[in-house]
Design a protein around this motif. Structure first.
Motif, PDB file in Angstrom:
ATOM      1  N   ASN A 503      40.746  92.966  57.387  1.00 31.00           N
ATOM      2  CA  ASN A 503      40.874  94.288  56.772  1.00 31.00           C
ATOM      3  C   ASN A 503      40.696  95.417  57.781  1.00 31.00           C
ATOM      4  OD1 ASN A 503      41.560  93.732  54.039  1.00 31.00           O
ATOM      5  ND2 ASN A 503      39.485  92.940  53.723  1.00 31.00           N
ATOM      6  N   GLU A 504      39.833  95.230  58.764  1.00 32.45           N
ATOM      7  CA  GLU A 504      39.779  96.217  59.837  1.00 32.45           C
ATOM      8  C   GLU A 504      41.074  96.199  60.647  1.00 32.45           C
ATOM      9  OE1 GLU A 504      35.043  96.865  60.885  1.00 32.45           O
ATOM     10  OE2 GLU A 504      36.440  96.243  62.447  1.00 32.45           O
ATOM     11  N   THR A 505      41.668  95.027  60.821  1.00 33.19           N
ATOM     12  CA  THR A 505      42.946  94.938  61.531  1.00 33.19           C
ATOM     13  C   THR A 505      44.018  95.738  60.813  1.00 33.19           C
ATOM     14  OG1 THR A 505      42.365  92.728  62.343  1.00 33.19           O
ATOM     15  CG2 THR A 505      44.695  93.349  62.425  1.00 33.19           C
ATOM     16  N   ALA A 506      44.055  95.620  59.492  1.00 37.75           N
ATOM     17  CA  ALA A 506      45.021  96.387  58.708  1.00 37.75           C
ATOM     18  C   ALA A 506      44.809  97.887  58.893  1.00 37.75           C
ATOM     19  CB  ALA A 506      44.904  96.012  57.231  1.00 37.75           C
ATOM     20  N   ALA A 507      43.552  98.298  58.898  1.00 42.75           N
ATOM     21  CA  ALA A 507      43.239  99.712  59.086  1.00 42.75           C
ATOM     22  C   ALA A 507      43.620 100.177  60.486  1.00 42.75           C
ATOM     23  CB  ALA A 507      41.756  99.958  58.837  1.00 42.75           C
ATOM     24  N   CYS A 508      43.399  99.318  61.481  1.00 38.20           N
ATOM     25  CA  CYS A 508      43.770  99.663  62.857  1.00 38.20           C
ATOM     26  C   CYS A 508      45.274  99.811  63.002  1.00 38.20           C
ATOM     27  CB  CYS A 508      43.238  98.610  63.824  1.00 38.20           C
ATOM     28  SG  CYS A 508      41.440  98.595  63.996  1.00 38.20           S
ATOM     29  N   TRP A 509      46.032  98.935  62.376  1.00 43.53           N
ATOM     30  CA  TRP A 509      47.487  99.050  62.413  1.00 43.53           C
ATOM     31  C   TRP A 509      47.936 100.368  61.784  1.00 43.53           C
ATOM     32  CZ3 TRP A 509      51.823  97.489  64.526  1.00 43.53           C
ATOM     33  CH2 TRP A 509      51.863  96.269  65.209  1.00 43.53           C
ATOM     34  N   GLN A 510      47.333 100.731  60.680  1.00 42.38           N
ATOM     35  CA  GLN A 510      47.708 101.994  60.037  1.00 42.38           C
ATOM     36  C   GLN A 510      47.476 103.171  60.984  1.00 42.38           C
ATOM     37  OE1 GLN A 510      45.994 102.740  56.160  1.00 42.38           O
ATOM     38  NE2 GLN A 510      46.668 104.880  56.144  1.00 42.38           N
ATOM     39  N   LEU A 511      46.333 103.191  61.612  1.00 36.85           N
ATOM     40  CA  LEU A 511      46.010 104.297  62.511  1.00 36.85           C
ATOM     41  C   LEU A 511      46.898 104.277  63.751  1.00 36.85           C
ATOM     42  CD1 LEU A 511      42.146 104.176  62.178  1.00 36.85           C
ATOM     43  CD2 LEU A 511      43.622 106.053  61.454  1.00 36.85           C
TER      44      LEU A 511
END
Length: 668
Positions: A503-511
């Motif tokens: 889930n942090e990976t998903a957030a990092c991709w978004q940013l």
């Protein structure tokens, strides 16, 4: 007037215009007492022919998407480029040429993107301009395949490069020249300033290979122009290169470095001002007023001004064609306008998945899931890996491969980490794409200079690194990154992401997609527990760079990134059983945390509470966060070949070691 008289008159005007360019460069270098006059003296005819007659561009609209691109790969010849931009009508006044290489000017010693309009990429380290141009040509070919229609070629431009011996000596040019031939980049035209001189002396000291055969072996179209002052021969060669549509072209141009000067043909004219007496002699040799500096004869100014008039007409014709295209094909036209503006589609982020907590997942695998989940709504996302797509998980499952179908978004870069990352920068600087390149984190060493160029340009380049720690295991120290994470964090303008879970990976991709600046991700090979995205407000936390997963403990603050976050969560539980309350902080990005206000930083890391940071890498950069009363568990040695879990434990990256060190800090 007879035809011969007209021809003689035009030749005289051409030479006047070329010499105007030559001496703007000479005067700029001489005033600065620093720079490279040799290449401008030798290559001004090439630059004049391109900018005055052959290239399609509009100085009034330097960002026009269908302009021909010019990349000065031998960036030390920057005085040549600045003179061209001034004479061709870009917003670069003479006062800037007079301030060449001075603090605060828009004419730095090497071309810097964002300083002078018309500078396409930052070139300095030799070979990178060449390689970024390969990326630019790749972008042109892809966007043309995606958006063009038979009667509406809205993307249809050439990428021109001027390079020198040094560019072709550098290994990166070998990497990308090889790939350019494989990819069939027919609209890439490289003019090689083959002047037989390098800084140390004649090129025969160190560069005796057969460049023609080398590039023919790369599947390039190769020509030779024996006199760099012969505009007719130069134009003929360029037109032949344009007619070759399936292969990139190299035109070897035999020039004389420092042409017209007393030092012509020697290394002494390469990298220092000519000196007052030599400047006078050069002007005398070329029939130029010896007592005038930064002089532009009226006839030359009028001749150069034709480029601006032509550019306006060319762009207006394109605007008319695009308006017709938009009426006929409103959907692709709307998407094209959006991607060229660098805007993401409305609501695109809704496609980003939320991962359930039941099953651990490696962050490299989570990254692949996110990439493919957003692929349909972020069509501008394009890239690949350095022969590691199966390991880095960076492939679009529903897209063809670019080398087979240029509409494809999967680029197989081969084992060319440096070339790949430079090409990614070129793809980004073209516009209309968000490109990425991927490899094992330890191999970022090969590509560091290209990553640095991305940061200098604020390019929207994404670098996806996997196998991010000694946790990768058996491949051992040669493949286990130690200093890489902290080292890349030192680069200005580069955003670091080391997510703790899916889930942090998903957030990092978004940013990474939103920030419009370069970033890198360090992702795990091993499976990691998944954090409850809603309970811990993961996406909001990642935006701040660091956030608390458990803020209840007041005795010590445990901080970690990536795979080590799951270790400090377990350590906090053991400490709690021992009567010690620990706050648990995940810190996926130093850069994002540093951007937060002082109040947030103080609330997360109160000054008087001891702090223990845990990261399977170099420890040096942690001390600005943990202060004088904190500690760091990390690695200031190389790793070891062993199964990943064992390697981590033996090297002290373990729950037991965290608990032990935390207790010592609390007792202080």
């Amino acid at each position: 007037m007879s035809d011969q008289q007209q021809l003689d008159q035009q030749n005289a005007l051409d030479q006047l215009s070329i010499n105007t360019l030559r001496f703007l460069a000479v005067d700029a270098v001489e005033k600065a007492k620093s720079g490279h006059p040799g290449a401008p003296l030798g290559c001004s005819p090439i630059a004049y022919l391109l900018y005055h007659k052959l290239m399609r561009y509009d100085p009034a609209d330097p960002k026009w998407i269908n302009r021909d691109r010019f990349v000065l790969s031998n960036g030390h010849a920057s005085a040549l480029l600045y003179g061209v931009l001034h004479l061709a009508g870009y917003d670069l006044p003479m006062s800037q040429l007079e301030q060449f290489r001075q603090f605060g000017s828009h004419t730095p010693g090497h071309p810097e993107y964002g300083e002078a309009p018309g500078v396409e990429v930052t070139t300095g380290p030799l070979g990178q301009g060449f390689s970024m141009a390969v990326g630019i040509a790749t972008a042109e070919k892809h966007l043309a395949a995606v958006y063009n229609r038979d009667e509406h070629p809205i993307i249809d431009h050439y990428t021109y490069v001027l390079c020198g011996d040094g560019d072709l000596m550098e290994g990166i040019s070998h990497e990308t020249a090889s790939l350019a031939g494989t990819l069939g980049l027919g609209k890439l035209i490289v003019l090689y300033d083959d002047n037989l001189i390098s800084l140390d002396g004649p090129t025969e000291l160190s560069f005796t290979e057969d460049v023609t055969r080398r590039f023919e072996g790369y599947h390039w179209h190769v020509q030779m122009v024996h006199d760099g002052n012969d505009l007719v021969a130069l134009e003929h060669a360029i037109q032949k290169a344009k007619a070759e549509t399936t292969r990139p072209s190299l035109i070897r141009v035999r020039t004389v470095i420092g042409y017209g000067s007393p030092k012509a043909g020697t290394s002494k004219v390469h990298g220092e001002a000519l000196g007052a007496e030599a400047v006078k002699a050069t002007k005398k040799n070329l029939g130029w007023p010896e007592d005038k500096t930064f002089y532009v004869p009226e006839e030359a100014a009028q001749n150069w001004a034709k480029a601006k008039e032509k550019g306006k007409k060319v762009r207006e014709e394109w605007n008319k064609n695009f308006a017709e295209y938009k009426k006929a094909y409103p959907e692709p036209a709307g998407e094209f306008e959006r991607v060229v503006k660098g805007e993401l589609a409305a609501g695109w982020e809704k496609k980003i998945p939320i991962f359930p907590t039941e099953k651990p997942i490696a962050t490299r695998n989570a990254g692949q899931t996110v990439m493919n989940a957003v692929a349909g709504v972020v069509p501008e996302l394009m890239g690949g890996a350095a022969d590691l797509t199966a390991s880095t998980k960076t492939i679009f499952k529903d897209s063809p491969n670019f080398h087979v179908d240029p509409k494809g978004r999967n680029v197989f870069f081969g084992v060319r980490e440096f070339g790949m990352c430079a090409m990614v920068n070129g793809l980004a600087q073209h516009g209309g794409l968000i490109p990425f390149g991927s490899t094992f984190f330890v191999f970022s060493d090969y590509a560091r200079s290209a990553i640095r160029m991305a940061a200098l340009m604020h390019a929207h380049s994404l670098f996806i690194f996997t196998h991010d720690s000694v946790g990768l295991g058996e491949d051992g120290p040669t493949h286990q990154p130690i200093e890489h994470l902290m080292s890349l964090r030192l680069i200005p303008n580069l955003t670091d992401f080391r997510p703790a879970d899916a889930n942090e990976t998903a957030a990092c991709w978004q940013l990474a997609l939103e920030r419009k600046s370069p970033s890198f991700m360090a992702l795990s090979r091993q499976d990691l527990p998944v954090i409850d995205a809603e309970k811990y407000k993961v996406r909001e936390g990642v935006r701040k760079g660091a956030y608390a997963l458990d803020a209840s403990g007041k005795d010590i603050i445990l901080i970690a990134t990536g795979s080590e976050v799951s270790l400090i969560v377990k350590a906090a539980e053991e400490l709690k059983a021992a009567g010690i309350g620990a706050t648990v902080v995940s810190m996926p990005s130093f850069r994002l945390f540093d951007e937060q206000d002082a109040a947030y930083k103080a609330s997360l890391f109160p000054e008087n509470t001891p702090k223990l940071a845990v990261e399977a890498g170099a420890t040096m950069g942690w001390y600005k966060y943990i202060g004088h009363n904190g500690g760091v568990i990390g690695l200031d040695r190389f790793g070891a070949s062993a199964p990943g879990a064992i390697a981590l434990e033996k090297l002290g990256i373990s729950v037991a070691h965290i608990v032990e060190q935390a207790k010592k800090l609390v007792k202080k």
